[in-house]
Motif scaffolding. Sequence first.
Motif, PDB file in Angstrom:
ATOM      1  N   TRP A  71      76.134   3.427  25.308  1.00 40.18           N
ATOM      2  CA  TRP A  71      76.796   2.905  24.114  1.00 40.18           C
ATOM      3  C   TRP A  71      76.916   1.384  24.206  1.00 40.18           C
ATOM      4  O   TRP A  71      76.628   0.648  23.255  1.00 40.18           O
ATOM      5  CB  TRP A  71      78.176   3.534  23.936  1.00 40.18           C
ATOM      6  CG  TRP A  71      78.920   2.976  22.767  1.00 40.18           C
ATOM      7  CD1 TRP A  71      78.875   3.408  21.479  1.00 40.18           C
ATOM      8  CD2 TRP A  71      79.814   1.850  22.767  1.00 40.18           C
ATOM      9  NE1 TRP A  71      79.668   2.634  20.675  1.00 40.18           N
ATOM     10  CE2 TRP A  71      80.259   1.664  21.442  1.00 40.18           C
ATOM     11  CE3 TRP A  71      80.274   0.975  23.754  1.00 40.18           C
ATOM     12  CZ2 TRP A  71      81.144   0.653  21.086  1.00 40.18           C
ATOM     13  CZ3 TRP A  71      81.153  -0.034  23.391  1.00 40.18           C
ATOM     14  CH2 TRP A  71      81.576  -0.185  22.072  1.00 40.18           C
ATOM     15  N   LYS A  73      75.173  -0.748  26.132  1.00 38.70           N
ATOM     16  CA  LYS A  73      73.844  -1.378  26.104  1.00 38.70           C
ATOM     17  C   LYS A  73      73.313  -1.434  24.670  1.00 38.70           C
ATOM     18  O   LYS A  73      72.792  -2.461  24.228  1.00 38.70           O
ATOM     19  CB  LYS A  73      72.889  -0.612  27.010  1.00 38.70           C
ATOM     20  CG  LYS A  73      71.532  -1.270  27.132  1.00 38.70           C
ATOM     21  CD  LYS A  73      70.695  -0.575  28.177  1.00 38.70           C
ATOM     22  CE  LYS A  73      69.296  -1.143  28.223  1.00 38.70           C
ATOM     23  NZ  LYS A  73      69.141  -2.219  29.148  1.00 38.70           N
ATOM     24  N   ASP A  74      73.462  -0.336  23.927  1.00 37.60           N
ATOM     25  CA  ASP A  74      73.020  -0.312  22.530  1.00 37.60           C
ATOM     26  C   ASP A  74      73.809  -1.309  21.678  1.00 37.60           C
ATOM     27  O   ASP A  74      73.252  -1.955  20.790  1.00 37.60           O
ATOM     28  CB  ASP A  74      73.171   1.087  21.940  1.00 37.60           C
ATOM     29  CG  ASP A  74      72.218   2.103  22.563  1.00 37.60           C
ATOM     30  OD1 ASP A  74      71.264   1.700  23.264  1.00 37.60           O
ATOM     31  OD2 ASP A  74      72.457   3.312  22.367  1.00 37.60           O
ATOM     32  N   THR A  75      75.087  -1.427  21.955  1.00 35.48           N
ATOM     33  CA  THR A  75      75.950  -2.339  21.198  1.00 35.48           C
ATOM     34  C   THR A  75      75.512  -3.785  21.363  1.00 35.48           C
ATOM     35  O   THR A  75      75.368  -4.516  20.375  1.00 35.48           O
ATOM     36  CB  THR A  75      77.421  -2.170  21.623  1.00 35.48           C
ATOM     37  OG1 THR A  75      77.840  -0.845  21.281  1.00 35.48           O
ATOM     38  CG2 THR A  75      78.329  -3.184  20.938  1.00 35.48           C
ATOM     39  N   ALA A  77      72.678  -4.882  22.209  1.00 34.42           N
ATOM     40  CA  ALA A  77      71.302  -5.073  21.734  1.00 34.42           C
ATOM     41  C   ALA A  77      71.225  -5.140  20.210  1.00 34.42           C
ATOM     42  O   ALA A  77      70.229  -5.613  19.662  1.00 34.42           O
ATOM     43  CB  ALA A  77      70.413  -3.942  22.243  1.00 34.42           C
ATOM     44  N   ASN A  78      72.271  -4.698  19.522  1.00 35.27           N
ATOM     45  CA  ASN A  78      72.311  -4.691  18.058  1.00 35.27           C
ATOM     46  C   ASN A  78      72.702  -6.096  17.574  1.00 35.27           C
ATOM     47  O   ASN A  78      73.802  -6.563  17.869  1.00 35.27           O
ATOM     48  CB  ASN A  78      73.337  -3.656  17.597  1.00 35.27           C
ATOM     49  CG  ASN A  78      73.500  -3.604  16.101  1.00 35.27           C
ATOM     50  OD1 ASN A  78      73.710  -4.618  15.445  1.00 35.27           O
ATOM     51  ND2 ASN A  78      73.433  -2.399  15.565  1.00 35.27           N
ATOM     52  N   PRO A  79      71.828  -6.797  16.823  1.00 39.52           N
ATOM     53  CA  PRO A  79      72.126  -8.177  16.414  1.00 39.52           C
ATOM     54  C   PRO A  79      73.446  -8.340  15.648  1.00 39.52           C
ATOM     55  O   PRO A  79      74.178  -9.310  15.877  1.00 39.52           O
ATOM     56  CB  PRO A  79      70.933  -8.566  15.541  1.00 39.52           C
ATOM     57  CG  PRO A  79      69.826  -7.669  15.979  1.00 39.52           C
ATOM     58  CD  PRO A  79      70.494  -6.370  16.368  1.00 39.52           C
ATOM     59  N   GLY A  80      73.769  -7.418  14.769  1.00 40.11           N
ATOM     60  CA  GLY A  80      75.019  -7.521  14.019  1.00 40.11           C
ATOM     61  C   GLY A  80      76.236  -7.370  14.901  1.00 40.11           C
ATOM     62  O   GLY A  80      77.213  -8.109  14.779  1.00 40.11           O
ATOM     63  N   LYS A  81      76.173  -6.414  15.809  1.00 37.51           N
ATOM     64  CA  LYS A  81      77.300  -6.203  16.726  1.00 37.51           C
ATOM     65  C   LYS A  81      77.387  -7.331  17.745  1.00 37.51           C
ATOM     66  O   LYS A  81      78.480  -7.746  18.127  1.00 37.51           O
ATOM     67  CB  LYS A  81      77.182  -4.845  17.403  1.00 37.51           C
ATOM     68  CG  LYS A  81      77.422  -3.704  16.430  1.00 37.51           C
ATOM     69  CD  LYS A  81      77.332  -2.362  17.099  1.00 37.51           C
ATOM     70  CE  LYS A  81      77.580  -1.251  16.076  1.00 37.51           C
ATOM     71  NZ  LYS A  81      77.529   0.068  16.697  1.00 37.51           N
ATOM     72  N   LYS A  82      76.246  -7.833  18.167  1.00 39.83           N
ATOM     73  CA  LYS A  82      76.243  -8.961  19.098  1.00 39.83           C
ATOM     74  C   LYS A  82      76.981 -10.146  18.480  1.00 39.83           C
ATOM     75  O   LYS A  82      77.839 -10.753  19.124  1.00 39.83           O
ATOM     76  CB  LYS A  82      74.808  -9.357  19.458  1.00 39.83           C
ATOM     77  CG  LYS A  82      74.740 -10.542  20.393  1.00 39.83           C
ATOM     78  CD  LYS A  82      73.304 -10.886  20.749  1.00 39.83           C
ATOM     79  CE  LYS A  82      73.272 -12.091  21.681  1.00 39.83           C
ATOM     80  NZ  LYS A  82      71.902 -12.438  22.085  1.00 39.83           N
ATOM     81  N   LYS A  84      79.249 -10.137  16.197  1.00 40.34           N
ATOM     82  CA  LYS A  84      80.680  -9.818  16.119  1.00 40.34           C
ATOM     83  C   LYS A  84      81.357 -10.021  17.472  1.00 40.34           C
ATOM     84  O   LYS A  84      82.404 -10.669  17.564  1.00 40.34           O
ATOM     85  CB  LYS A  84      80.851  -8.367  15.657  1.00 40.34           C
ATOM     86  CG  LYS A  84      82.275  -7.866  15.734  1.00 40.34           C
ATOM     87  CD  LYS A  84      82.358  -6.392  15.388  1.00 40.34           C
ATOM     88  CE  LYS A  84      83.756  -5.853  15.649  1.00 40.34           C
ATOM     89  NZ  LYS A  84      83.844  -4.417  15.418  1.00 40.34           N
TER      90      LYS A  84
END
Length: 140
Positions: A71, A73-75, A77-82, A84
Motif C-alpha cells: 500500500w 509503495k503504491d501510494t 508511486a502515485n503522482p497525485g498522492k505523492k 499530497k
Amino acid sequence: MPETWQFQVRITVVPAVADALRASSPYEGRDLLEAVLREYNAALKCQFDAFADYVEEAERAGRDRYPLYQWTKDTIANPGKKAKYLTSFAVYVSGEDVYDRESADGLYARLSALAGRVGIESVNRFDTNPANNPQPPVRK
C-alpha cells in the motif's frame, strides 16, 4: 479502566514551504514555526519521506514483516498522492510519532494560530483509536 489513546498533529503547508522544510532551507516565517516546535521539543517529518523510509526499510529487512509495504509503495508511486504527501508533515515530539493528549492539544492550538500564515494551510490532530482511523487494507 478507560483506554488511553496517543495523538499526532500534522500540518499541511504550501509547496514552497514544503520544499524549504525538506531541504532545511530558510523561508519566511521559519522563526515562528521553529519557536513553537522548540517549545514542545518537536520536529517535523514529511509524510512522503516517512513513507519512503518505510518502503526502504521493508525492502531491506523483509517485506513480509511490513503489512503496509505494498500500500505504501503504491501510494508514493502515485503522482497525485505523492504531491499530497510532499506537503504533509507529521509533528514528532521527543522523537516519537505519537504522544500524550496534553502535548497534542498544545501543539494543535499553537500551530492552528499560525495557520494562514507562515505557509501553513491546515492543522489536524489524530488519535490512535482504531475506530477513528482507517485500517490497513486486507491482503489479497
